[in-house]
Design a protein around this motif. Structure first.
Motif, short mmCIF file in Angstrom:
data_model
loop_
_atom_site.label_atom_id
_atom_site.label_comp_id
_atom_site.label_asym_id
_atom_site.label_seq_id
_atom_site.Cartn_x
_atom_site.Cartn_y
_atom_site.Cartn_z
N ARG A 14 -79.04 8.18 -43.35
CA ARG A 14 -78.19 8.52 -42.20
C ARG A 14 -78.80 7.98 -40.90
NH1 ARG A 14 -77.82 13.55 -43.32
NH2 ARG A 14 -75.91 13.33 -44.57
N ASP A 15 -80.12 8.12 -40.76
CA ASP A 15 -80.81 7.62 -39.56
C ASP A 15 -80.68 6.11 -39.45
OD1 ASP A 15 -81.56 10.20 -38.95
OD2 ASP A 15 -83.60 10.00 -39.73
N PHE A 16 -80.84 5.43 -40.61
CA PHE A 16 -80.70 3.97 -40.60
C PHE A 16 -79.30 3.57 -40.16
CE2 PHE A 16 -78.94 0.28 -42.81
CZ PHE A 16 -79.76 -0.72 -42.33
N LEU A 17 -78.30 4.25 -40.70
CA LEU A 17 -76.92 3.89 -40.38
C LEU A 17 -76.62 4.08 -38.90
CD1 LEU A 17 -75.08 2.78 -42.53
CD2 LEU A 17 -73.87 4.96 -42.61
N GLN A 18 -77.19 5.10 -38.30
CA GLN A 18 -76.99 5.32 -36.86
C GLN A 18 -77.63 4.19 -36.06
OE1 GLN A 18 -75.02 7.34 -35.56
NE2 GLN A 18 -74.99 9.36 -36.57
N ARG A 19 -78.84 3.79 -36.46
CA ARG A 19 -79.52 2.68 -35.76
C ARG A 19 -78.76 1.37 -35.97
NH1 ARG A 19 -83.98 5.07 -38.28
NH2 ARG A 19 -84.13 3.32 -39.75
N ALA A 29 -74.65 -4.57 -32.25
CA ALA A 29 -74.00 -3.30 -32.56
C ALA A 29 -72.80 -3.56 -33.48
CB ALA A 29 -73.56 -2.61 -31.28
N ARG A 30 -72.50 -2.60 -34.32
CA ARG A 30 -71.39 -2.75 -35.27
C ARG A 30 -70.46 -1.57 -35.18
NH1 ARG A 30 -75.95 -4.91 -37.24
NH2 ARG A 30 -75.87 -6.77 -38.57
N SER A 31 -69.20 -1.84 -35.39
CA SER A 31 -68.22 -0.75 -35.42
C SER A 31 -68.32 -0.02 -36.76
CB SER A 31 -66.81 -1.29 -35.24
OG SER A 31 -66.42 -2.06 -36.37
N GLN A 32 -67.82 1.20 -36.78
CA GLN A 32 -67.82 1.97 -38.01
C GLN A 32 -66.97 1.28 -39.09
OE1 GLN A 32 -68.75 6.13 -37.31
NE2 GLN A 32 -66.85 6.61 -38.40
N ALA A 33 -65.90 0.63 -38.65
CA ALA A 33 -65.04 -0.10 -39.59
C ALA A 33 -65.80 -1.27 -40.22
CB ALA A 33 -63.79 -0.60 -38.88
N ALA A 34 -66.60 -1.97 -39.42
CA ALA A 34 -67.38 -3.10 -39.94
C ALA A 34 -68.43 -2.62 -40.94
CB ALA A 34 -68.04 -3.85 -38.79
N SER A 44 -63.46 6.51 -43.22
CA SER A 44 -63.56 7.97 -43.21
C SER A 44 -64.77 8.45 -44.01
CB SER A 44 -62.28 8.59 -43.77
OG SER A 44 -62.07 8.20 -45.12
N ALA A 45 -65.13 7.71 -45.08
CA ALA A 45 -66.31 8.07 -45.86
C ALA A 45 -67.58 7.89 -45.03
CB ALA A 45 -66.39 7.23 -47.14
N VAL A 46 -67.63 6.81 -44.25
CA VAL A 46 -68.78 6.58 -43.36
C VAL A 46 -68.88 7.73 -42.36
CG1 VAL A 46 -69.77 5.09 -41.58
CG2 VAL A 46 -68.70 4.08 -43.60
N SER A 47 -67.76 8.10 -41.79
CA SER A 47 -67.74 9.18 -40.80
C SER A 47 -68.21 10.50 -41.41
CB SER A 47 -66.32 9.32 -40.24
OG SER A 47 -66.27 10.32 -39.26
N PRO A 57 -72.96 12.42 -51.38
CA PRO A 57 -73.73 11.54 -50.49
C PRO A 57 -74.63 10.54 -51.22
CG PRO A 57 -74.65 13.75 -50.51
CD PRO A 57 -73.34 13.83 -51.23
N GLN A 58 -75.11 10.88 -52.43
CA GLN A 58 -76.06 10.00 -53.11
C GLN A 58 -75.45 8.63 -53.41
OE1 GLN A 58 -79.21 10.59 -53.28
NE2 GLN A 58 -79.56 8.57 -54.18
N LYS A 59 -74.15 8.59 -53.68
CA LYS A 59 -73.48 7.31 -53.93
C LYS A 59 -73.56 6.40 -52.71
CE LYS A 59 -70.19 9.03 -57.37
NZ LYS A 59 -68.76 9.23 -57.72
N ILE A 60 -73.42 7.00 -51.54
CA ILE A 60 -73.50 6.20 -50.30
C ILE A 60 -74.95 5.87 -49.98
CG2 ILE A 60 -73.04 6.22 -47.81
CD1 ILE A 60 -70.51 7.73 -48.35
N VAL A 61 -75.86 6.80 -50.29
CA VAL A 61 -77.29 6.53 -50.07
C VAL A 61 -77.72 5.28 -50.83
CG1 VAL A 61 -79.64 7.37 -50.51
CG2 VAL A 61 -77.92 8.92 -49.55
N GLU A 62 -77.25 5.14 -52.06
CA GLU A 62 -77.60 3.96 -52.87
C GLU A 62 -77.06 2.68 -52.23
OE1 GLU A 62 -75.98 4.82 -56.67
OE2 GLU A 62 -77.45 6.38 -57.15
N LYS A 63 -75.86 2.74 -51.69
CA LYS A 63 -75.28 1.56 -51.02
C LYS A 63 -76.06 1.21 -49.76
CE LYS A 63 -70.53 2.26 -52.68
NZ LYS A 63 -70.31 0.91 -53.28
N ILE A 64 -76.49 2.23 -49.03
CA ILE A 64 -77.25 1.99 -47.80
C ILE A 64 -78.62 1.43 -48.13
CG2 ILE A 64 -78.33 3.13 -45.81
CD1 ILE A 64 -75.91 5.07 -45.83
N ALA A 65 -79.24 1.92 -49.20
CA ALA A 65 -80.54 1.38 -49.62
C ALA A 65 -80.42 -0.10 -49.94
CB ALA A 65 -81.06 2.16 -50.83
#
Length: 308
Positions: A14-19, A29-34, A44-47, A57-65
């Protein structure tokens, strides 16, 4: 290249995604849509994930990793060599400079991948009085070329004949030069149109392209082509076989590699793949192997189906 440990916590993700969203660390900077498109999920899932309300959340954590790893690899990925003066790029530069100073027409033509376009871009960057356009089949006609030139020169007129008159007026006495890359796409009528612009404005034009551009300007010896061909003040044929070992050293000499690797790159340069092909092989080799060796380049060449 070592694989990164992809185990990160939900909060770290989550911290990485905010940065990542705000552009910290010098990245844009990137939009939430991007970000959603990059992750392959809905906005909406990002939000929901950022707010801590996403149910899995773990499914999204894997994508962010995976996104973190991809970005780290991009940071250290080898970059293509920038512009370096070679014997061929110098020849292209001299042809453009001749047109610029003398107000004449020149044509540089020959094999693809030898550095013509790189030299064209370098001249544009270093000479604010140069007007450069790149032709594709969509802009091969008189109308298409006028549109490109009007955009470069700030011509606002929209009536065809008046566009040409204003282009000539903008160029006359301006100290400019026209440089036209991928000129083989131009029709004979368009070439003659540009010759007229040169005659009326007094500015030189350098045409850059493959063998077709010179053949088209030369024509078949008929009177229709005489005025165009007679205006060529300088012609410069260029070929992959013109590339020298000194050229290859100039482009790749700043990178650590063994002599065999440099020799293989030289041999690639002198094939139909040209300098562009050698650069592609070099970048791919550097991405795969820690050291750039002749054997490593050979393996990448086989993978890319390139022979030298």
């Amino acid at each position: 290249m070592e694989e990164r440990d992809l185990n990160i916590t939900e909060q770290e993700a989550r911290d990485f995604l905010q940065r990542y969203k705000s552009g910290e660390g010098g990245s844009p900077a990137r939009s939430q849509a991007a970000i959603a498109r990059e992750l392959g999920i809905s906005e909406s899932a990002v939000s929901s994930f950022l707010s801590g309300t996403y149910k899995a959340p773990q499914k999204i954590v894997e994508k962010i990793a995976a996104l973190i790893e991809a970005n780290e690899k991009k940071k250290v990925a080898p970059k293509e060599p920038g512009y370096v003066q070679t014997s061929i790029s110098k020849s292209v530069m001299n042809a453009i400079r001749y047109c610029h100073i003398q107000g004449k027409i020149s044509v540089v033509y020959g094999d693809a991948g030898v550095g013509k376009t790189m030299a064209f871009k370098e001249y544009m960057e270093k000479n604010p009085l140069a007007v450069g356009i790149t032709i594709n089949p969509t802009y091969a006609s008189i109308t298409g070329v006028n549109e490109l030139l009007a955009d470069q020169l700030g011509v606002r007129e929209r009536v065809a004949r008046r566009i040409t008159s204003e282009i000539v007026a903008k160029l006359r006495g301006s100290g400019r030069v026209l440089v036209i890359d991928e000129a083989q796409h131009l029709t004979v009528r368009t070439l003659n149109h540009l010759r007229c612009i040169s005659d009326e404005s007094g500015v030189g034009i350098c045409f850059i392209g493959n063998e077709e551009i010179y053949a088209r300007m030369k024509g078949s010896g008929k009177a229709d082509f005489a005025q165009l061909f007679s205006r060529i003040g300088m012609r410069r044929p260029v070929a992959t076989t013109d590339i020298t070992k000194a050229d290859v050293q100039a482009v790749f000499g700043g990178y650590e590699m063994d002599e065999n690797a440099m020799d293989v790159l030289y041999r690639i340069c002198r094939t139909k793949y040209g300098l562009r092909g050698a650069v592609n092989v070099f970048v791919n080799t550097a991405a795969v192997f820690e050291e750039i060796t002749g054997s490593g380049i050979g393996q990448v060449m086989r993978d890319m189906n390139i022979g030298a």
